[in-house]
Each structure stands twice: as structure tokens, then as C-alpha cells.
Design a protein around this motif. Structure first.
Motif, mmCIF file in Angstrom:
data_model
loop_
_atom_site.group_PDB
_atom_site.id
_atom_site.type_symbol
_atom_site.label_atom_id
_atom_site.label_comp_id
_atom_site.label_asym_id
_atom_site.label_seq_id
_atom_site.Cartn_x
_atom_site.Cartn_y
_atom_site.Cartn_z
ATOM 1 N N ILE A 1 -13.484 -18.486 -0.499
ATOM 2 C CA ILE A 1 -13.968 -17.711 0.638
ATOM 3 C C ILE A 1 -12.765 -17.214 1.422
ATOM 4 N N GLY A 2 -12.429 -15.964 1.167
ATOM 5 C CA GLY A 2 -11.327 -15.337 1.875
ATOM 6 C C GLY A 2 -11.825 -14.645 3.125
ATOM 7 N N SER A 3 -11.299 -13.464 3.396
ATOM 8 C CA SER A 3 -11.679 -12.707 4.588
ATOM 9 C C SER A 3 -11.181 -11.284 4.420
ATOM 10 N N ILE A 4 -11.831 -10.361 5.102
ATOM 11 C CA ILE A 4 -11.298 -9.004 5.113
ATOM 12 C C ILE A 4 -9.907 -8.991 5.749
ATOM 13 N N SER A 5 -9.583 -10.027 6.525
ATOM 14 C CA SER A 5 -8.226 -10.176 7.072
ATOM 15 C C SER A 5 -7.202 -10.455 5.983
ATOM 16 N N GLY A 6 -7.655 -10.649 4.756
ATOM 17 C CA GLY A 6 -6.751 -10.763 3.629
ATOM 18 C C GLY A 6 -6.449 -9.426 2.981
ATOM 19 N N ARG A 7 -7.018 -8.347 3.557
ATOM 20 C CA ARG A 7 -6.724 -6.989 3.079
ATOM 21 C C ARG A 7 -6.108 -6.125 4.167
ATOM 22 N N ILE A 8 -6.478 -6.380 5.401
ATOM 23 C CA ILE A 8 -5.982 -5.574 6.515
ATOM 24 C C ILE A 8 -5.783 -6.499 7.712
ATOM 25 N N ALA A 9 -4.615 -6.456 8.331
ATOM 26 C CA ALA A 9 -4.270 -7.393 9.399
ATOM 27 C C ALA A 9 -3.994 -6.645 10.690
ATOM 28 N N GLY A 10 -4.341 -7.276 11.796
ATOM 29 C CA GLY A 10 -4.082 -6.704 13.106
ATOM 30 C C GLY A 10 -3.425 -7.725 14.015
ATOM 31 N N PRO A 11 -3.321 -7.418 15.295
ATOM 32 C CA PRO A 11 -2.637 -8.315 16.225
ATOM 33 C C PRO A 11 -3.438 -9.567 16.542
ATOM 34 N N MET A 12 -2.728 -10.614 16.915
ATOM 35 C CA MET A 12 -3.243 -11.879 17.434
ATOM 36 C C MET A 12 -3.846 -12.797 16.380
ATOM 37 N N LEU A 13 -4.048 -12.314 15.170
ATOM 38 C CA LEU A 13 -4.557 -13.178 14.102
ATOM 39 C C LEU A 13 -3.587 -13.181 12.924
ATOM 40 N N GLY A 14 -2.298 -13.106 13.244
ATOM 41 C CA GLY A 14 -1.287 -13.047 12.196
ATOM 42 C C GLY A 14 -1.258 -14.274 11.311
ATOM 43 N N ALA A 15 -1.394 -15.449 11.902
ATOM 44 C CA ALA A 15 -1.377 -16.679 11.108
ATOM 45 C C ALA A 15 -2.591 -16.745 10.191
ATOM 46 N N TYR A 16 -3.749 -16.384 10.729
ATOM 47 C CA TYR A 16 -4.978 -16.366 9.930
ATOM 48 C C TYR A 16 -4.857 -15.354 8.796
ATOM 49 N N ALA A 17 -4.376 -14.154 9.119
ATOM 50 C CA ALA A 17 -4.213 -13.126 8.087
ATOM 51 C C ALA A 17 -3.231 -13.576 7.012
ATOM 52 N N ALA A 18 -2.142 -14.220 7.422
ATOM 53 C CA ALA A 18 -1.170 -14.711 6.441
ATOM 54 C C ALA A 18 -1.826 -15.680 5.470
ATOM 55 N N SER A 19 -2.677 -16.556 6.000
ATOM 56 C CA SER A 19 -3.348 -17.525 5.134
ATOM 57 C C SER A 19 -4.322 -16.839 4.184
ATOM 58 N N LYS A 20 -5.008 -15.789 4.652
ATOM 59 C CA LYS A 20 -5.998 -15.119 3.812
ATOM 60 C C LYS A 20 -5.343 -14.169 2.808
ATOM 61 N N PHE A 21 -4.237 -13.496 3.195
ATOM 62 C CA PHE A 21 -3.483 -12.740 2.206
ATOM 63 C C PHE A 21 -2.964 -13.691 1.130
ATOM 64 N N GLY A 22 -2.488 -14.854 1.551
ATOM 65 C CA GLY A 22 -2.016 -15.847 0.594
ATOM 66 C C GLY A 22 -3.120 -16.333 -0.322
ATOM 67 N N LEU A 23 -4.323 -16.512 0.236
ATOM 68 C CA LEU A 23 -5.446 -16.977 -0.570
ATOM 69 C C LEU A 23 -5.827 -15.946 -1.624
ATOM 70 N N ALA A 24 -5.697 -14.666 -1.279
ATOM 71 C CA ALA A 24 -5.975 -13.618 -2.263
ATOM 72 C C ALA A 24 -5.001 -13.715 -3.439
ATOM 73 N N GLY A 25 -3.720 -13.899 -3.142
ATOM 74 C CA GLY A 25 -2.739 -14.053 -4.209
ATOM 75 C C GLY A 25 -2.964 -15.319 -5.013
ATOM 76 N N LEU A 26 -3.278 -16.409 -4.316
ATOM 77 C CA LEU A 26 -3.563 -17.672 -4.996
ATOM 78 C C LEU A 26 -4.739 -17.508 -5.951
ATOM 79 N N SER A 27 -5.778 -16.817 -5.492
ATOM 80 C CA SER A 27 -6.972 -16.632 -6.319
ATOM 81 C C SER A 27 -6.658 -15.809 -7.568
ATOM 82 N N GLU A 28 -5.831 -14.768 -7.409
ATOM 83 C CA GLU A 28 -5.509 -13.930 -8.565
ATOM 84 C C GLU A 28 -4.719 -14.700 -9.617
ATOM 85 N N SER A 29 -3.771 -15.510 -9.169
ATOM 86 C CA SER A 29 -2.991 -16.291 -10.130
ATOM 87 C C SER A 29 -3.857 -17.360 -10.797
ATOM 88 N N LEU A 30 -4.700 -18.028 -10.016
ATOM 89 C CA LEU A 30 -5.599 -19.021 -10.603
ATOM 90 C C LEU A 30 -6.538 -18.369 -11.616
#
Length: 283
Positions: free
Chosen positions: A139-168
Motif C-alpha cells: 500500500i503505497g500512496s500517490i505521494s510516491g509519484r508526486i511530492a509537495g511541501p510539508m510531507l517530504g519524509a512521507y513522500a520519500a518513504s512512498k517513493f522508496g516503497l515504489a522502488g522496493l516493490s519494483e525490485s521485489l
């Protein structure tokens, strides 16, 4: 697809998408292992589902609890599905976000997802060998495709989860284990209230010069309040998760919700210069 007594682990099952997913899966005849952080939440799930749900006390920051729960699941036999749903949102300007808070965000939303997956893969491999199919739903988030202010840490985790999912997905394909990534937009779950509370607590640690971000912080708080009121109900997201576990050929990556679909389209078609102009803070 006949479910029989196939079992699924759902993390973060006490509220929101996780709880709705447990409800949807039990209606389909699955046996569900549901991770919760509090014993009372586990008892509530047990009472509600009358033997179809087994709660597991897990805190993703406590790796021993993850390993203990996974041993219990693996000892019970094949595991058809894993829904990596647990997550948190810790808002704040990256300039002043305590590095411990940033690390916690990644630990829960990214590192914890991998640890759960690693420790449950023996049971998933058994299911894939015996049933010809096993599935991991991230369960990722649209924040894993497009990021904005104040949720940088959350977006970083969800962008990372997208990459993790692709490699897995690539690594586990020969084993017959499918990896599916769902990216919801705004869902009306307690993550918004918890995020606001966490943000308010973190703001107490910010230095005085963080006041330059006050308008961005206010905008993020307003967005969170709108999400808690107007987001899709959790059962809509749960329906997509159940479909990912039951359809013969589910899409490997899909967004959930109209807002997420619009954002995903913009992220795909707009030039970066224009996209960045749209997501930049106004003050």
C-alpha cells in the motif's frame, strides 16, 4: 477463484484501510492474520470476526515483534497473501524536521515493510509452490509519484516503497509470487488525525526561524482536515486490495481514487518544469 482456507497477513489492521481489508477478506472466506499494536484492538477484531481473524501484536519499530509474529505465521503453514498496509505520516519542513523523526518515517513505511516481507517469504514460497500463486500487496500512496511541501519524509518513504516493490516484483517473479503496488489518494482514515497530532508535537521542537514555513504548515493542516472529511471511505480502497488478491490477473500497479488518478496523469504527462511550478509552495 476458490479461496478455501487460504490465509493472508494484513498489517496495520486496527483502523482505516487495514480494518476494512480484514472485513472484506473474511467475507470472501480467507483466514486473516491481523497485526495490531494494542491488545484491545486485537480483541475487537477477534470478537467481530468470530474465529476468522488471528491478531498479532506487532510494532514495526520493534523488529523482534515482527520476527516473532512471522515465525508464528510460518509455523502455521502456507501464506497466500501479504498486505503491507501499516504506515504513518510525519509532516514538517525538511529543513527543521528532526532527523530522528525522518528516520522513524522511513523505518515504519519502508524498512518495516521489507522486514515483514523478508520474514514471511518462506510461507509465501510454500503457498506459491503448493497453490501455484502467492501475492504481496504494497500500500503505497500517490505521494510516491508526486511530492509537495510539508510531507517530504512521507513522500520519500512512498517513493522508496515504489522502488522496493519494483525490485521485489522482478526478483520474486521466478518463484511465482506476484508483487502489486496500490497508490491511494485521500482516504478518510485516522492517519490524517494522527498526522496532525504528530505535526503539532514536532512543531514544538522547531526553532524560531521555522516560522517562515507557517503558511505552508497551515496549508498542510487544512489539506489533512479535508482528507479526513472528504477522502474516499476505507472500504473503497479495501475493495481494490481484495480484488488484487482474488482476480486472476490483477494490475501490478494502480492508483485508487479520482484525485490520485488526476495526479498520476499530471505526473506522467507534464514537463518537470511545469510540474514543479504547480507543486511549489506559494509563500
Amino acid at each position: 477463484m476458490a479461496q478455501g482456507q487460504r490465509s493472508v497477513v494484513v498489517t496495520g489492521a486496527s483502523t482505516g484501510i487495514g480494518r476494512a481489508t480484514v472485513q472484506g477478506l473474511t467475507r470472501m472466506g480467507f483466514r486473516v492474520w491481523a497485526t495490531v499494536r494494542r491488545e484491545q484492538d486485537g480483541r475487537a477484531l477477534t470478537d467481530e470476526h468470530k474465529g476468522a481473524v488471528t491478531p498479532l501484536l506487532v510494532d514495526l519499530l520493534d523488529h523482534d515483534s515482527v520476527r516473532a509474529a512471522s515465525r508464528r505465521v510460518c509455523e502455521a503453514g502456507p501464506l497466500f497473501g501479504l498486505v503491507n498496509n501499516a504506515g504513518v505520516a510525519l509532516p514538517g519542513p525538511l529543513e527543521h524536521l528532526p532527523i530522528e523523526a525522518f528516520r522513524r518515517q522511513l523505518e515504519v513505511n519502508l524498512v518495516g515493510q521489507l522486514l515483514v516481507t523478508q520474514t514471511l517469504l518462506p510461507a509465501l514460497r510454500t503457498a506459491a509452490a503448493e497453490l501455484g500463486d502467492a501475492r504481496i500487496v504494497m500500500i503505497g500512496s500517490i505521494s510516491g509519484r508526486i511530492a509537495g511541501p510539508m510531507l517530504g519524509a512521507y513522500a520519500a518513504s512512498k517513493f522508496g516503497l515504489a522502488g522496493l516493490s519494483e525490485s521485489l516484483r522482478a526478483e520474486l517473479a521466478p518463484s511465482g509470487i506476484r508483487v502489486l503496488l496500490l497508490e491511494p489518494g485521500a482516504i478518510a482514515t485516522p492517519i490524517w488525525e494522527r498526522g496532525l497530532a504528530a505535526g503539532n508535537k514536532l512543531q514544538q521542537e522547531f526553532p524560531a526561524e521555522a516560522s517562515r514555513y507557517r503558511f505552508q504548515i497551515q496549508a498542510a493542516e487544512q489539506m489533512a482536515e479535508r482528507g479526513s472529511r472528504r477522502g474516499l471511505p476505507p472500504d473503497r480502497a479495501a475493495q481494490v486490495i481484495v480484488a488484487a488478491l482474488t482476480l486472476p490477473n490483477p494490475r501490478p500497479r494502480q492508483v485508487v481514487g479520482r484525485d490520485a488518478k488526476v495526479a498520476a496523469m499530471l505526473a506522467r504527462v507534464l514537463p518537470y518544469r511545469l510540474l514543479y511550478r504547480m507543486t511549489a509552495a506559494r509563500r
